[in-house]
Design an enzyme around this catalytic site. Sequence first.
Site, short mmCIF file in Angstrom:
data_model
loop_
_atom_site.label_atom_id
_atom_site.label_comp_id
_atom_site.label_asym_id
_atom_site.label_seq_id
_atom_site.Cartn_x
_atom_site.Cartn_y
_atom_site.Cartn_z
N ALA A 236 0.82 -1.20 0.00
CA ALA A 236 0.00 0.00 0.00
C ALA A 236 0.87 1.26 0.00
O ALA A 236 2.09 1.22 0.13
CB ALA A 236 -0.93 0.00 1.21
N HIS A 237 0.20 2.39 -0.13
CA HIS A 237 0.85 3.69 -0.33
C HIS A 237 1.85 4.02 0.78
O HIS A 237 1.62 3.77 1.95
CB HIS A 237 -0.19 4.80 -0.43
CG HIS A 237 -1.09 4.91 0.76
ND1 HIS A 237 -0.75 5.60 1.90
CD2 HIS A 237 -2.32 4.40 0.99
CE1 HIS A 237 -1.73 5.52 2.79
NE2 HIS A 237 -2.69 4.80 2.26
N ASN A 238 2.98 4.56 0.37
CA ASN A 238 4.05 5.03 1.25
C ASN A 238 4.77 3.92 2.01
O ASN A 238 5.53 4.19 2.93
CB ASN A 238 3.53 6.07 2.25
CG ASN A 238 3.12 7.37 1.59
OD1 ASN A 238 1.97 7.52 1.17
ND2 ASN A 238 4.05 8.30 1.46
#
Length: 331
Positions: A236-238
Site C-alpha cells: 500500500a501507499h508510502n
Amino acid sequence: MLLSEAIEAAFGTVITLKNSLHKDFELIGLAPLESASPRHVSYINQEHYVKELKDSKAGAVLIKESLLGKIPSYIQPLVVENPHLAFALLSQLFAKRDFVNCEYSESNIHESASIAKGVSIGKNVHIGAHTVVMSNVVLADNVSIGEHCKIYPNVVIYRESEIGNRVLIHAGTVIGSDGFGYAQTAQGEHIKIEHSGKAVIEDDVEIGANNVIDRAVFGETRIKKGSKVGHSCVVAHNSIIGEHSLLVAQVGLAGSTTTGRNVILGGQVGTGGHVHIGDFTQVAGRGAVSKNLPPKSKWGGHPIMELDEWMKFYVKLRRLLKTQKNTKQNN
C-alpha cells in the site's frame, strides 16, 4: 491559484473555514509537514504530529480549533472541523493525469529494447537498453524503466513510476495505482484522496503476477534493491520494503509499512499501517503484524507473538481442545 481561491473551489458547502486568512499566497500543491514549502498546504489530524510544526516551512496548515494555539506565527492556520476531509477535497484540485498520451515521438526508447504489439506508451516514457515489454502492457506518462528488464503481458504502470535495472514484473501486476485513501463526510460519504506521489522499484527486484504496488500520497512507495515479491501481494501507499527482502504470496502491507533489509514475510502475512519490521526479521505465514518488530527476530500468530511462544501456545491450545473433547465423550 491563490489559497483563497482553492478553498472556495474545493470546500463549497461541505467544509466551513472557521477563521479568516491573515495571508494569501499562490498555492502550488499539498505536501507533508516535513517537506512543505511556503507555497504548500499541509494538515494535522492528530495531536502527536504537532511537534513537527516547529521545523515545517508550510505556508498553511489545516488544523482543528483545539490546536490553533500551537501554530507558529509564520504559518497560516486553516481551522476546520475535519482536517482529513478538508485535505481530501483540496487534493482533488491537484490531481495529475494518469493515462496515456500515446505520443511515441516524445518518449525515449533505446534501440535495443523490444516492444511487442499492443503496448500503449505515454508521453515522456523512458525504456532502457535490452528491456523487453510484452503484449498489452500499458505505460502511462513519465514512466521510467531501466536496462535488461522484462515486463510481462498485461502489466500496467501508472504515471511517474520508476523501474530500475534488471527488474522482472510478471503478468497482470499494477505499479503506481492510487492507494486506498478516503475521508468521510458527516453523512458517511467517502471522499477520495488524490495520491500525488509515485512508486519506485529499485534494481534486481522481481515482482510476481497479479500484484498491486500503490503510489504514495506524497513522496514514494519504494521496493529496494534485490527484493522479491510473490504472487498476489499488495503493497500500500508510502510503504518501503528494505533491500533483499522476501514477500511470499498473498502478503498484504497496509499504508506506511516499512521494513529493514532481508526481512522475510510468509504467505498471507498482513500488517497494520505505520509499523516497522526490523532487519533480518521473519514473520511466519498468516502472521498479523500490529506493532513494530525488532531486528533479527522471528514472529507468528494473531495476535503477533515471538515464534517460539506462538508454537508453544498452539500446542497447548490443541491439548486443551483434545482434553475438552475427551471430557465430553466420557460424560
